[in-house]
Write an enzyme that holds these catalytic residues in place. Structure first.
Site, PDB file in Angstrom:
ATOM      1  CG  HIS A 110      66.873  53.426 -51.477  1.00  0.00           C
ATOM      2  ND1 HIS A 110      67.946  52.945 -50.764  1.00  0.00           N
ATOM      3  CD2 HIS A 110      66.961  54.777 -51.437  1.00  0.00           C
ATOM      4  CE1 HIS A 110      68.656  53.964 -50.311  1.00  0.00           C
ATOM      5  NE2 HIS A 110      68.081  55.084 -50.698  1.00  0.00           N
ATOM      6  NE  ARG A 120      64.295  46.254 -57.642  1.00  0.00           N
ATOM      7  CZ  ARG A 120      65.422  46.937 -57.361  1.00  0.00           C
ATOM      8  NH1 ARG A 120      66.130  46.649 -56.290  1.00  0.00           N
ATOM      9  NH2 ARG A 120      65.846  47.889 -58.184  1.00  0.00           N
ATOM     10  CE1 TYR A 121      57.841  50.560 -50.285  1.00  0.00           C
ATOM     11  CE2 TYR A 121      56.684  49.110 -51.804  1.00  0.00           C
ATOM     12  CZ  TYR A 121      56.752  50.289 -51.090  1.00  0.00           C
ATOM     13  OH  TYR A 121      55.725  51.198 -51.177  1.00  0.00           O
ATOM     14  CB  CYS A 122      65.657  47.227 -52.759  1.00  0.00           C
ATOM     15  SG  CYS A 122      67.215  46.349 -52.779  1.00  0.00           S
ATOM     16  CB  ILE A 123      64.007  45.898 -47.190  1.00  0.00           C
ATOM     17  CG1 ILE A 123      62.735  46.481 -47.816  1.00  0.00           C
ATOM     18  CG2 ILE A 123      64.085  46.207 -45.712  1.00  0.00           C
ATOM     19  CD1 ILE A 123      62.629  47.995 -47.796  1.00  0.00           C
TER      20      ILE A 123
END
Length: 183
Positions: free
Chosen positions: A138, A150-153
């Site tokens: 997300h 913040r691309y939380c991968i």
């Protein structure tokens, strides 16, 4: 040539079919879609671990602080574990304290698609790989500058290619961003 002659000329091109010649950007997309493809479902099931399959194909989430790349500090790029398409660079990775790899931006914007997600009773923005259609994680608006994102991968959706192996792995076009930082 007068501007009054341009419109009929464009209309003529449409009827002749010349206007359907792909632009450079469209040609680039075709080339990328041929390079980064989604394998058949059975092949995906065979090539991924159960956790990778659950995360990428069933929109799952792996455990925080217990995954391959949350604390990876090596230089390189992160690619989709399914299609191999380049997604993120270590240059844009930061320590978010969440226990998952976090990035301020994608390596190639068009490779990371955003989609509304209402799971768990809250509105979030899911990110998926363009060609592999893998669930990645997300994106949130609480990241650092310059993007504030913040691309939380999930690590399970990624494969890390270290900078010293970029060329041999077929990602040589990304070497330049790392060689510039070492000068």
């Amino acid at each position: 040539m007068s501007k009054f002659y341009i419109v009929p000329a464009l209309i003529a091109l449409l009827f002749i079919g010349q206007a359907s010649i792909p632009t450079y950007a469209e040609s680039e997309q075709v080339a990328m879609s041929e390079r980064w493809t989604r394998p058949a479902d059975e092949q995906i099931r065979q090539m991924l671990t159960p956790t990778q399959y659950k995360v990428t194909q069933k929109d799952g989430t792996e455990r925080a602080f217990n995954n391959a790349y949350w604390d990876n500090k090596a230089e390189g790029i992160y690619v989709d574990v399914v299609s191999g398409e380049p997604l993120f660079s270590s240059k844009d990775k930061f320590k978010s304290g969440t226990g998952w790899p976090s990035f301020t931006k994608p390596l190639i914007d068009d490779h990371v698609l955003k989609k509304s997600d209402w799971a768990w009773g809250m509105r979030r923005t899911e990110v998926r790989s363009r060609f592999g259609d893998s669930h990645l994680g997300h994106v949130f608006e609480d990241g650092p500058k310059p993007t504030g994102l913040r691309y939380c991968i999930n690590s399970a959706s990624l494969k890390f290619i270290p900078v010293e192996k970029l060329k041999q792995a077929g990602y040589g076009e990304f070497m330049e961003q790392f060689s510039m930082s070492k000068q």
